[in-house]
Design a protein around this motif. Structure first.
Motif, short mmCIF file in Angstrom:
data_model
loop_
_atom_site.label_atom_id
_atom_site.label_comp_id
_atom_site.label_asym_id
_atom_site.label_seq_id
_atom_site.Cartn_x
_atom_site.Cartn_y
_atom_site.Cartn_z
N MET A 239 0.83 -1.21 0.00
CA MET A 239 0.00 0.00 0.00
C MET A 239 0.86 1.26 0.00
SD MET A 239 -3.17 -0.76 -0.25
CE MET A 239 -3.96 0.75 0.27
N GLN A 240 1.99 1.21 0.70
CA GLN A 240 2.85 2.38 0.75
C GLN A 240 3.41 2.71 -0.64
OE1 GLN A 240 2.87 4.04 3.36
NE2 GLN A 240 4.71 5.26 3.62
N LEU A 241 3.80 1.66 -1.38
CA LEU A 241 4.34 1.88 -2.72
C LEU A 241 3.26 2.37 -3.68
CD1 LEU A 241 6.81 1.69 -4.54
CD2 LEU A 241 6.16 -0.67 -5.07
N ILE A 242 2.06 1.83 -3.54
CA ILE A 242 0.95 2.27 -4.40
C ILE A 242 0.65 3.75 -4.18
CG2 ILE A 242 -1.52 2.01 -4.85
CD1 ILE A 242 -1.18 -0.99 -4.31
N GLU A 243 0.64 4.16 -2.91
CA GLU A 243 0.38 5.57 -2.61
C GLU A 243 1.49 6.46 -3.18
OE1 GLU A 243 -1.66 8.81 -1.52
OE2 GLU A 243 -2.37 6.73 -1.47
N LEU A 244 2.74 6.00 -3.10
CA LEU A 244 3.86 6.76 -3.68
C LEU A 244 3.67 6.89 -5.20
CD1 LEU A 244 6.66 8.08 -3.59
CD2 LEU A 244 7.64 5.77 -3.72
N MET A 245 3.28 5.80 -5.85
CA MET A 245 3.07 5.83 -7.30
C MET A 245 1.91 6.76 -7.68
SD MET A 245 3.67 1.78 -8.14
CE MET A 245 3.28 1.94 -9.89
N ARG A 246 0.88 6.78 -6.87
CA ARG A 246 -0.24 7.68 -7.15
C ARG A 246 0.22 9.13 -7.12
NH1 ARG A 246 -4.65 4.54 -3.39
NH2 ARG A 246 -5.64 3.30 -5.04
N VAL B 121 2.56 13.84 -11.06
CA VAL B 121 3.69 14.63 -11.59
C VAL B 121 4.09 14.14 -12.97
CG1 VAL B 121 6.08 15.31 -11.21
CG2 VAL B 121 4.52 15.10 -9.27
N HIS B 122 4.11 12.82 -13.16
CA HIS B 122 4.62 12.23 -14.41
C HIS B 122 3.51 11.81 -15.36
CE1 HIS B 122 8.46 12.47 -12.50
NE2 HIS B 122 8.22 11.51 -11.61
N ASN B 123 2.29 12.19 -15.05
CA ASN B 123 1.16 11.99 -15.95
C ASN B 123 0.86 10.51 -16.22
OD1 ASN B 123 -0.99 12.88 -17.54
ND2 ASN B 123 0.26 12.86 -19.42
N TYR B 124 0.62 9.78 -15.18
CA TYR B 124 0.11 8.40 -15.34
C TYR B 124 -0.83 8.10 -14.19
CZ TYR B 124 3.61 6.71 -11.88
OH TYR B 124 4.36 6.50 -10.76
N ASP B 125 -1.74 7.17 -14.43
CA ASP B 125 -2.69 6.73 -13.41
C ASP B 125 -2.33 5.33 -12.95
OD1 ASP B 125 -4.32 9.04 -13.54
OD2 ASP B 125 -5.33 8.24 -15.33
N VAL B 126 -2.70 5.06 -11.72
CA VAL B 126 -2.48 3.73 -11.16
C VAL B 126 -3.82 3.02 -11.08
CG1 VAL B 126 -1.68 2.40 -9.17
CG2 VAL B 126 -0.52 4.53 -9.80
N GLU B 127 -3.91 1.91 -11.78
CA GLU B 127 -5.11 1.08 -11.71
C GLU B 127 -4.88 -0.06 -10.74
OE1 GLU B 127 -7.22 -0.22 -15.09
OE2 GLU B 127 -6.55 1.45 -16.36
N LYS B 128 -5.82 -0.21 -9.80
CA LYS B 128 -5.74 -1.34 -8.86
C LYS B 128 -6.57 -2.49 -9.37
CE LYS B 128 -5.72 -1.20 -4.51
NZ LYS B 128 -6.14 -1.01 -3.11
N GLU C 242 -2.93 1.28 -21.98
CA GLU C 242 -2.11 2.20 -22.77
C GLU C 242 -0.72 2.31 -22.19
OE1 GLU C 242 -4.00 5.95 -23.12
OE2 GLU C 242 -5.78 5.18 -24.14
N ASP C 243 0.26 2.62 -23.07
CA ASP C 243 1.62 2.88 -22.58
C ASP C 243 1.58 4.02 -21.57
OD1 ASP C 243 2.71 0.93 -24.08
OD2 ASP C 243 3.64 2.24 -25.57
N GLY C 244 2.37 3.87 -20.53
CA GLY C 244 2.38 4.89 -19.48
C GLY C 244 1.43 4.57 -18.35
N SER C 245 0.74 3.41 -18.43
CA SER C 245 -0.18 3.02 -17.36
C SER C 245 0.60 2.28 -16.27
CB SER C 245 -1.28 2.10 -17.91
OG SER C 245 -2.06 2.76 -18.88
#
Length: 534
Positions: A1-8, A13-20, A47-50
């Motif tokens: 969960m900590q890594l997912i929150e960091l990625m979100r 900033v880097h223009n990507y979404d995190v899908e769970k 899509e690339d960048g997901s």
């Protein structure tokens, strides 16, 4: 969960979404090939960048002719993982909404309140980690390697097995860009930044801007787990815990302690003798006189008698531990039983007054003087409260007003003068050393299944089929020498005398913990293969 929150946060900033994953944080089990194919296609269609996050085992995209994504994962100390999970699923903010969502009954308060160390020491299934065992269906996710191994149930599910470990290692080496750990936060963030910059550029800066102080999914209710419990789980090894291999002869020596259920073990021996053609029960020890302490000549005679028995012999006698090395004699396979110290002395009090014991005594010695009726009718509660010498268990005493076998540790300590003082720390320490060094198994009928399983696996020559024999002859085994006329003993009385058994309890718990460790280290899959499990 900590890594997912960091990625979100990084995604903003880097223009990507995190899908769970679609399971709201749930864990996908071993997938069938069609199910594995479906989830791979869904991920490959992103899509690339997901970025996609899911509690799912390793997915082989190449096998399904799909383009490979950038794989990352995290690991954690295996024992800390299972402890964390144990308390996580017992947290009210987890089990209440989870059970409401699935219309399940709320858990038993005992389940919620049982501490992890208690769970381990009591041998409960959820806290028993058996090497090479298949899925236990207790939902504790003990197999960290499973997330890296994949969905082949036969190859990936044997717990702590070599094959799943090797497959997991191969997949990590071949497929994963980074496998990090929060145990080394700076190194993990630095590697993610350098190796996967599209997603983790400036990860360290983002993490230390505030995320590090807001730990996701943490459980402040998790108590401190004693280091000895953690060390025990990390270092269990059945071979190291088995002293059977150190015996010089295949003779089973049961130097039975008094009032621990040895008559039940004798009944089991008799059943095993009938079941296994290569076993012989030597019964002469059942009729020998019991000595609290033997001189050297007596010890030599007893040791020589045991050493001269034919291999495959089971020998049982009320006798203290014998040092076979003292007489340059081959050492047999030692076993014994223990019992709650206070329950033992209460049992002896009533056993001494039982019709069964007295019928045997007066049959042997018809002219023996009979005790007064008041002695037979003596009330144990009053005996303790009134200060009657028979029921006063005074620490460090050498002589007893009435024989009561209160020194359970004496059967393991031996015949040295230092073994005689009651509740002596010296005697208990000597007894522990002998158990650790010389005894293959010290069991307890308080943990019947654990004891029989350990005996079957650690001493198969003598105890193969023990559980089957126990079930077949259960009525005889459990009722032999049982006193059904033992009256109620007040808890306050037990507490009064328990204070004088502190070191005896220390020895008792030592033996029980050793038994649990032996049980936890077993490979139950091997027992199933040989058909010895019910």
């Amino acid at each position: 969960m900590q890594l997912i929150e960091l990625m979100r946060q990084l995604g903003k900033v880097h223009n990507y979404d995190v899908e769970k994953d679609p399971q709201n944080g749930g864990v996908l089990p071993i997938l069938e090939p069609a199910e594995e194919s479906d989830i791979i296609e869904n991920i490959a269609s992103l899509e690339d960048g997901s970025a996609f996050a899911s509690h799912v085992n390793f997915l082989n995209f190449t096998k399904h002719d799909q383009p490979r994504p950038i794989y990352i994962n995290m690991v954690r100390d295996p024992v800390e993982r299972v402890i964390s999970w144990y308390y996580y699923i017992r947290a009210p903010w987890v089990f209440v909404p989870g059970r409401r969502r699935n219309n399940r009954e709320m858990p038993n308060p005992k389940w919620v309140n049982t501490e992890f160390d208690q769970c381990v020491l009591s041998g409960e299934k959820v806290c028993t980690y058996i090497e090479n065992s298949l899925l236990e269906h207790v939902g504790d996710h003990r197999r960290q390697t499973l997330f890296f191994c994949g969905h082949n149930e036969a190859k990936c599910t044997p717990f702590n097995g070599r094959l799943p470990l090797q497959i997991a290692k191969m997949n990590v080496e071949r497929e994963y860009s980074v496998v990090g750990t929060w145990e080394h936060t700076n190194e993990t963030l630095a590697v993610l930044e350098a190796y996967v910059p599209r997603y983790f550029a400036d990860a360290s800066k983002m993490y230390y801007s505030g995320l590090h102080s807001d730990v996701q999914n943490s459980n402040p209710m998790k108590p401190h787990i004693p280091q000895n419990i953690i060390d025990m789980l990390k270092n269990l090894n059945a071979n190291r815990l088995n002293n059977t291999k150190d015996a010089d002869i295949e003779v089973l020596f049961f130097n039975r302690a008094a009032k621990v259920g040895s008559e039940s073990m004798l009944e089991l021996f008799m059943a095993l003798e009938q079941y296994n053609d290569d076993l012989t029960l030597e019964r002469s020890g059942l009729h020998t006189k019991t000595y609290r302490q033997m001189d050297k000549k007596q010890r030599r005679q007893s040791a020589e008698y045991v050493a001269d028995l034919e291999e495959g012999t089971m020998y049982i006698e009320h006798i203290n531990w014998l040092d076979f090395d003292e007489f340059d004699l081959p050492k047999p396979i030692y076993i014994n039983l223990v019992r709650d110290p206070v329950e033992r002395v209460i049992s002896w009090f009533f056993y001494a007054r039982s019709s069964y014991k007295n019928a045997i005594e007066y049959r042997k010695k018809p002219d023996q003087k009979i005790r007064p009726e008041s002695w037979y009718k003596k009330n144990f509660n009053e005996c303790v409260r009134s200060g009657d010498p028979e029921c006063q268990y005074v620490p460090h005493t050498f002589k007893d007003p009435v024989a009561n076998f209160k020194r359970q540790s004496l059967f393991y300590c031996g015949h040295h003068d230092d073994c005689i003082p009651f509740n002596s720390p010296t005697a208990v320490q000597m007894a522990k050393e002998h158990v650790e060094r010389d005894y293959a198994v010290v069991g307890s009928w308080e943990d019947t299944n654990v004891t029989l399983t350990v005996l079957e696996r650690y001493i198969p020559r003598f105890f193969r089929g023990a559980k089957l024999m126990y079930e077949m002859h259960n009525n005889k085994i459990t009722n032999r020498n049982k006193n059904k006329r033992k009256p109620y003993i007040e808890p306050e009385v037990k507490d009064m005398i328990r204070k004088n058994f502190t070191n005896e309890y220390d020895f008792y718990y030592f033996c029980k913990q050793r038994l649990y460790k032996q049980y936890l280290a077993l490979n139950l899959k091997e027992l199933e293969k040989h058909g010895l499990l019910n």
